[in-house]
Design an enzyme around this catalytic site. Sequence first.
Site: not given
Ligand SMILES: [Zn+2]
Length: 260
Positions: A36, A69, A71, A110, A129, A133-134, A170, A189
Site C-alpha cells: 500500500g 494530495l 495527506r 499483493i 484498505d 489484501a489484509r 493474528c 476491523c
Molecule cells: Zn489467528
Amino acid sequence: MQIKAGGIDEDEYSRLKLFEWFDIEKVRKEKILVVGAGALGNEVCKNLVLSGYKNIDIVDMDRIVKANLNRCIFFDEGDAENGRYKAEIVAKKLRKLKRNAKIRYYVKRIEEMPENFIPSHNIVLGCVDSVEARLHINSNCYLFKIPYIDGATHGQIGKVHVVIPPETSCLECGMNSTHSKILQKRFSCTGRDILYFEPKIASDINTTSIISAIQVQEVLKITHGLRNYIRNIFYYDGRRNFSSIFELPINKKCPNHNDK
Ligand SMILES: [Zn+2]
C-alpha cells in the site's frame, strides 16, 4: 559523553545512535515489504528511510488522484494530473531521499505477487484498505513466520495490529462468521468488537502520521529483537483524546493456528 563540535554532525544517524540499542547495520540489512502506497504508505516509507532502512519493496496498483494530495508527502499535482502510479512515485522520491537505498516497486495487487514474494522479506507493513489484501498478507506472514505490522485509519481513529508469528494472535483471531460477512463489505476491523471502519472515509494527515509512526516504531523494535513490542492492538481515537492497547489472545479456531 563529550560531543566534539562538528564531528557528530557528520554522521547521518548520530542522533539515533544515542539510543543504546540502535544498530544501523541491523537496520540496513533488514528487507522490508510495504503493501500500500497511499496515505499510510507514504508516511511509513518516509519514516522507514529516515530511520535508516534502505532495502524496501513497495506494492500498490493504484494511480494518484487529487484527493490523495492532502495527506501524501511524496505526491504532487502533476502526479495526479498524469495519473502516475502511487508505488512508482513513492519509490522515486525515496531514492531521492536516500541515494544508496534499494527501493523496488510493483504495480500489482499483493494477491497477484508470486508465492515466494512475501516470504522473501523480514518484516511486512500493511498500509492497505482492502480486507482481502489484509487477510492475504496476514495468513502468508503467519505461515512463513514473518512479523506483520498492520495499520488502519478511519477519520480521527486508527489502530496498529502487531502480529509476531507464532508468538501472538493474528488479524483473523478476532473474527467470527458475522465479522467475515461484515468484512466483505467493510475494509478494516480491530478484531474484537472494538470498532469497524467504513470504506472510503479517509483520515486526516495527523491521524495517518500517528498510526504510521507507531508502525515504524514497532519495526525498529522487531529489528533489534526488543521484547517491548505492542501486544497486540494499539488503538487511537483523536476525537476523545484516547489511546490504549488491547491484547487479542490466540483463537484456537483461527485457521492460521491450526496445523491441519
Ligand atoms: Zn489467528
